[in-house]
Scaffold this active site. Structure first.
Site, PDB file in Angstrom:
ATOM      1  N   ARG A   1      -0.735  18.182  -1.075  1.00 16.29           N
ATOM      2  CA  ARG A   1       0.043  17.970  -1.985  1.00 16.29           C
ATOM      3  C   ARG A   1      -0.475  16.913  -2.973  1.00 16.29           C
ATOM      4  O   ARG A   1      -0.322  15.726  -2.663  1.00 16.29           O
ATOM      5  CB  ARG A   1       1.374  17.726  -1.590  1.00 16.29           C
ATOM      6  CG  ARG A   1       2.411  17.468  -2.916  1.00 16.29           C
ATOM      7  CD  ARG A   1       3.975  17.525  -2.694  1.00 16.29           C
ATOM      8  NE  ARG A   1       4.256  16.402  -1.861  1.00 16.29           N
ATOM      9  CZ  ARG A   1       5.552  16.162  -1.693  1.00 16.29           C
ATOM     10  NH1 ARG A   1       6.681  16.860  -2.010  1.00 16.29           N
ATOM     11  NH2 ARG A   1       6.108  15.086  -0.956  1.00 16.29           N
TER      12      ARG A   1
ATOM     13  N   ASP B   1      12.259   8.815   0.934  1.00 16.79           N
ATOM     14  CA  ASP B   1      11.022   8.422   0.138  1.00 16.79           C
ATOM     15  C   ASP B   1      11.536   8.674  -1.276  1.00 16.79           C
ATOM     16  O   ASP B   1      12.657   8.526  -1.710  1.00 16.79           O
ATOM     17  CB  ASP B   1      10.213   9.571   0.475  1.00 16.79           C
ATOM     18  CG  ASP B   1      10.586  11.073   0.034  1.00 16.79           C
ATOM     19  OD1 ASP B   1      11.771  11.121  -0.595  1.00 16.79           O
ATOM     20  OD2 ASP B   1       9.843  11.898   0.540  1.00 16.79           O
TER      21      ASP B   1
END
Length: 528
Positions: free
Chosen positions: A165, A439
């Site tokens: 990613r 996150d």
């Protein structure tokens, strides 16, 4: 007056003395330059278009489905590779943590996503360390030193699919090409593509596309994949991808997005925490969309279930995998009660996703893999269809009857964003806080929730049973109180550089919240 921090994402700055000939792989600069010239200006145009769409939403023109097209009425299907048929669990984690990368790849998970985005601090050393680990992992050569057992641990041979990613199209990379900014996504993907040798890969290079906000953006990625393949002498369709649906506008354009990438696409993923943050952002002006405390929102809340119904229907219609999201509550090997609760929540969450006809899901801890895998039929549910499924259903069912809205919930959100931002200031892109892995996605949720409650002057019961109204002044007070509490609880007792980091994290976090309010026209008085 305290400065209001811009809500724009930071630009990653390479060191000013960067020498491309010695500090980057040999020949990479010449490989990158024409790609930058072809793609970075397009990235800026797409970013500008995103701002227009968000502004239109705040004026009442909310996202909706596109008119019929070949993408929705044609008979096209993707060709799903055999090596990607089973993705019942994809473990995900920061690529700059070599130990975690090796542990994920040795967990037995069918797929592993190595992340350069939300779980990695967007700083030059972290991104470059992450890319080095990715290259080593793709070669099967990454190791870490197990200090407890005094041994080096390597990656076991397996059929695990590795996906990378990169950073999204909302981020830019500066300093690689002097005096110019480039798409951070371009830098990340080009760095990996330049260094891999297909002869040494178990499967073609596979990219996890993040943060997209329109079907049009798929054309940028498609053209990049083709350009990279041509530059490397690979077949045009060599690079494969999956894509996250983690913005509210893209949920209305999933089929069109996949259509543009049909030569590369393997599946879509509901990135639900970013999706929730995006949903708040796009409905920020709507008082009926003020969400409850995050941890009182059930995993099967209607606005998630709506997307969970549409995504598998779209994906299976076109031969693609539909992957579910991350369960944020983490197991613990030290706390038996927390561990049992976390694994029970995990099982319920993944069973719900399997019943929604998802083909797999995400986890972030090796202890979660077996439970997650066991909730989904092997190898996938591509042939499954929900009778009467509406792929154009309402994606904004009201949250009014869901959960609780409390002052403690706001306080908990403020405490979490300070601690998360403190982690970022200390090069941690993800932090385990109170049993939850936080996150950038969950940080966004909390910041938007605080701003949302303040914008609409939400009233909640106070500690003395009197109603308390959310306001910029209350938010500042709560930021002060939570900072004081964190400093009291810290072993440093507020007297070291660690305490200064907390203070900076508090100011940055509040500034981001106030920046959202200021963008909505909220008048901020002198806050000195």
């Amino acid at each position: 007056m305290k400065p209001v921090i811009s809500t724009d994402p930071p630009v990653n700055q390479a060191p000013p003395d960067l020498d491309p000939s010695s500090d980057l792989p040999r020949g990479f600069y010449d490989f990158l330059l024409p790609l930058h010239q072809a793609f970075s200006s397009r990235q800026r145009e797409l970013a500008a278009r995103r701002r227009e769409v968000l502004e239109a939403a705040h004026q009442g023109r909310l996202p909706d489905y596109l008119p019929p097209s070949e993408a929705t009425s044609g008979s096209w299907r993707v060709s799903l590779p055999g090596w990607c048929q089973d993705q019942r669990n994809q473990m995900t984690g920061p690529a700059d943590d070599a130990e975690l990368v090796v542990k994920m790849l040795n967990s037995g998970a069918p797929g592993v996503m190595l992340d350069l985005e939300d779980s990695v601090a967007n700083a030059w050393p972290n991104i470059n360390e992450g890319i080095r680990n990715i290259i080593a992992a793709l070669k099967g050569q990454l190791t870490y030193q197990d200090r407890k057992r005094n041994r080096e641990v390597a990656i076991n041979e397996s059929k695990t699919v590795i996906l990378v990613r990169p950073r999204g199209l909302h981020l830019e990379q500066a300093g690689v090409i002097k005096a110019e900014r480039m798409a951070a996504a371009l830098f990340d993907v080009a760095m990996v593509a330049y260094q891999v040798d297909p002869a040494r890969l178990k499967h073609p290079l596979s990219i996890y596309i993040p943060k997209s906000e329109s079907a049009e953006e798929a054309l940028w990625w498609r053209d990049l994949f083709v350009a990279l393949a041509e530059a490397r002498g690979w077949p045009q369709d060599y690079i494969k991808c999956m894509a996250l649906v983690e913005s509210h506008p893209l949920a209305y354009q999933m089929e069109e997005f996949a259509y543009h990438l049909r030569e590369h696409m393997m599946g879509l993923n509901l990135g639900r925490w970013d999706y929730m943050a995006s949903l708040i952002d796009f409905t920020l002006h709507e008082p009926t969309w003020v969400l409850p405390d995050r941890n009182t929102i059930p995993h099967d809340v209607a606005f998630f279930q709506a997307v969970r119904e549409v995504m598998p229907a779209v994906c299976h219609k076109r031969g693609m995998l539909a992957i579910g999201g991350m369960t944020a509550l983490y197991p613990s090997r030290e706390d038996a009660e927390l561990n049992a609760r976390a694994l029970k929540v995990l099982e319920q969450d993944k069973k719900n996703e399997a019943n929604s006809l998802m083909d797999g899901a995400w986890t972030g801890h090796p202890d979660q893999n077996e439970i997650a895998v066991n909730q989904f039929p092997y190898p996938n549910q591509l042939q499954a269809r929900r009778e009467g499924a509406d792929i154009h259903r309402d994606l904004r069912p009201s949250p009014q009857a869901v959960g609780k809205r409390t002052l403690q919930g706001t306080r908990d959100a403020i405490r979490t964003v300070i601690r998360y931002r403190n982690g970022v200031l200390n090069s941690k892109g993800a932090s385990l806080l109170d049993g939850y892995m936080e996150d950038l996605a969950t940080d966004r949720i909390y910041r938007y929730m605080i701003a949302q409650r303040t914008l609409h002057k939400v009233k909640v019961p106070g500690p003395d049973e009197n109603e308390v109204t959310h306001s910029p002044e209350l938010v500042s007070q709560l930021f002060d109180e939570e900072l004081d509490r964190l400093l009291r609880e810290s072993p440093t007792n507020g007297g070291t550089a660690a305490a200064d980091s907390y203070r900076k994290a508090r100011d940055l976090s509040e500034g981001m919240v106030l920046g959202v309010l200021q963008a909505q026209g909220v008048s901020l008085r002198d806050r000195s």
